[in-house]
Design an enzyme around this catalytic site. Structure first.
Site, PDB file in Angstrom:
ATOM      1  NE  ARG A 108      -3.873   0.594   1.985  1.00  0.00           N
ATOM      2  CZ  ARG A 108      -5.077   0.671   2.545  1.00  0.00           C
ATOM      3  NH1 ARG A 108      -5.255   1.381   3.640  1.00  0.00           N
ATOM      4  NH2 ARG A 108      -6.114   0.041   2.022  1.00  0.00           N
ATOM      5  CG  HIS A 135      -8.584   0.154  -2.710  1.00  0.00           C
ATOM      6  ND1 HIS A 135      -7.787  -0.924  -2.401  1.00  0.00           N
ATOM      7  CD2 HIS A 135      -9.201   0.500  -1.548  1.00  0.00           C
ATOM      8  CE1 HIS A 135      -7.911  -1.205  -1.104  1.00  0.00           C
ATOM      9  NE2 HIS A 135      -8.765  -0.366  -0.569  1.00  0.00           N
ATOM     10  CD  GLN A 138     -13.112  -1.704  -0.457  1.00  0.00           C
ATOM     11  OE1 GLN A 138     -12.272  -1.622   0.420  1.00  0.00           O
ATOM     12  NE2 GLN A 138     -14.334  -2.181  -0.226  1.00  0.00           N
ATOM     13  CG  ASP A 226     -13.585   6.372  -0.434  1.00  0.00           C
ATOM     14  OD1 ASP A 226     -13.576   6.189   0.803  1.00  0.00           O
ATOM     15  OD2 ASP A 226     -12.558   6.279  -1.147  1.00  0.00           O
ATOM     16  CB  CYS A 265     -14.061   1.215   0.465  1.00  0.00           C
ATOM     17  SG  CYS A 265     -13.387   2.883   0.633  1.00  0.00           S
ATOM     18  NE  ARG A 293     -10.755  -5.129   0.761  1.00  0.00           N
ATOM     19  CZ  ARG A 293      -9.834  -4.224   1.121  1.00  0.00           C
ATOM     20  NH1 ARG A 293     -10.193  -3.177   1.857  1.00  0.00           N
ATOM     21  NH2 ARG A 293      -8.580  -4.329   0.730  1.00  0.00           N
TER      22      ARG A 293
END
Ligand code: CP
Ligand code: NVA
Length: 308
Positions: A108, A135, A138, A226, A265, A293
């Site tokens: 990340r 991402h 996700q 988000d 998310c 996830r």
């Protein structure tokens, strides 16, 4: 060839469909088990994943760690600030060294180019655990959640409200792969990456861009938002003001289909991009999304190791 997962297109629609089926089967097979118990077939026994984090994480870290445990393998958490990477050792050298110790690397980081460089120099699979650009992990979880909640992906009408960010880019990429449509409602100045939009359109998806939140949610199957301020961005007062008309509230949810679902998310900033009434309301599927996830990571990992 080494299978990297930097964006959804690295796997493609057929492989992601296989991941979704695998994730559903594995999730069903271990219902009620203790979370740390390995799956019966332990398909990644003997394998270790290094997880390099240059940014904070709750879900991505925990779900990858538990995913490796459930697949019978191991993981190593590495905060970049405690690595030589944090003191200037190059990405290329880090990739070469980690490839001698572990079987796969998840990273990340802020800059997508760093993930590409890591993948270039690594001889083991590299997984994008979030960059400024995308991402993908996700979105595998999100596709799983939408499907599980009874909404077939082809022809789905998904509305995205708020910031044109990394998560939206991966949503748009998925739309092209799975033939669903995205209505993007983002304020002027905060539009998302046009290359993802162009590719999805070229693949036959209808991707619309509007400044009108009501127009985007009208008759939608799924509403997604988000945070308005992603990690590494400045908390700017004028941005928050520009975003306010795109807050997902009960009024906007009422314009979507009666059985529409709300996804986020997480982490959420309640009272900013979404109200408590929506995120805690009957249409919200955020806890299933967060759980997924874990199931999604397992299938992504299995794909990287050539098992799917
Ligand atoms: N959704 C997500 O990636 O959460 P974390 O930042 O907690 O990993
Ligand atoms: N867009 C957010 C997602 C966090 C999971 C960020 O990049 O911070």
């Amino acid at each position: 060839m080494t299978r990297h997962f930097l964006n959804l297109a690295d796997a493609g629609g057929d492989a992601i469909a296989a991941m979704l089926n695998d994730a559903m089967d594995r999730k069903a097979a271990r219902q009620g088990w203790p979370k740390g118990k390995a799956d019966a077939d332990a398909p990644l026994a003997g394998h270790t994943l290094a997880m390099v984090f240059e940014k904070n994480s709750t879900r991505t870290r925990t779900s990858f760690e538990m995913a490796m445990k459930q697949l019978g393998g191991d993981s190593i958490f590495m905060a970049s600030g405690q690595m030589q990477l944090g003191r200037g050792e190059s990405i290329a050298d880090t990739a070469r060294v980690l490839s001698r110790y572990v079987d796969a690397i998840m990273i990340r980081t802020d800059d997508h180019a760093k993930v590409e460089e890591l993948a270039h120099y690594a001889s083991v699979p590299v997984i994008n655990g979030l960059t400024d650009l995308s991402h993908p992990c996700q979105i595998v979880a999100d596709l799983l959640t939408i499907t599980e909640h009874g909404k077939p992906l082809p022809g789905l009408e998904l509305a995205w409200l708020g910031d044109g960010n990394n998560v939206l880019n991966s949503v748009v990429e998925a739309a092209g792969l799975f033939k669903f449509n995205v209505r993007i409602a983002v304020p002027q100045g905060y539009d998302s990456d046009s290359s993802f939009i162009e590719s999805a359109r070229a693949a036959g998806s209808n991707i619309t861009q509007t400044r009108d939140a009501a127009e985007a949610v009208n008759g939608a199957d799924v509403i997604v938002t988000d945070t308005w301020v992603s990690m590494g961005q400045e908390h700017a007062h004028n941005k928050m003001a520009a975003m306010m008309p795109y807050q997902v509230n009960e009024q906007l949810m009422a314009m979507a289909k009666a059985d529409a679902k709300f996804l986020h998310c997480l982490p959420a900033h309640r009272g900013e991009e979404v109200t408590d009434a929506v995120i805690d309301g009957p249409q919200s599927v955020i806890w299933d999304e967060a759980e997924n996830r874990l199931h999604a990571q397992k299938s992504i990992l299995r794909w990287c190791f050539g098992q799917l």
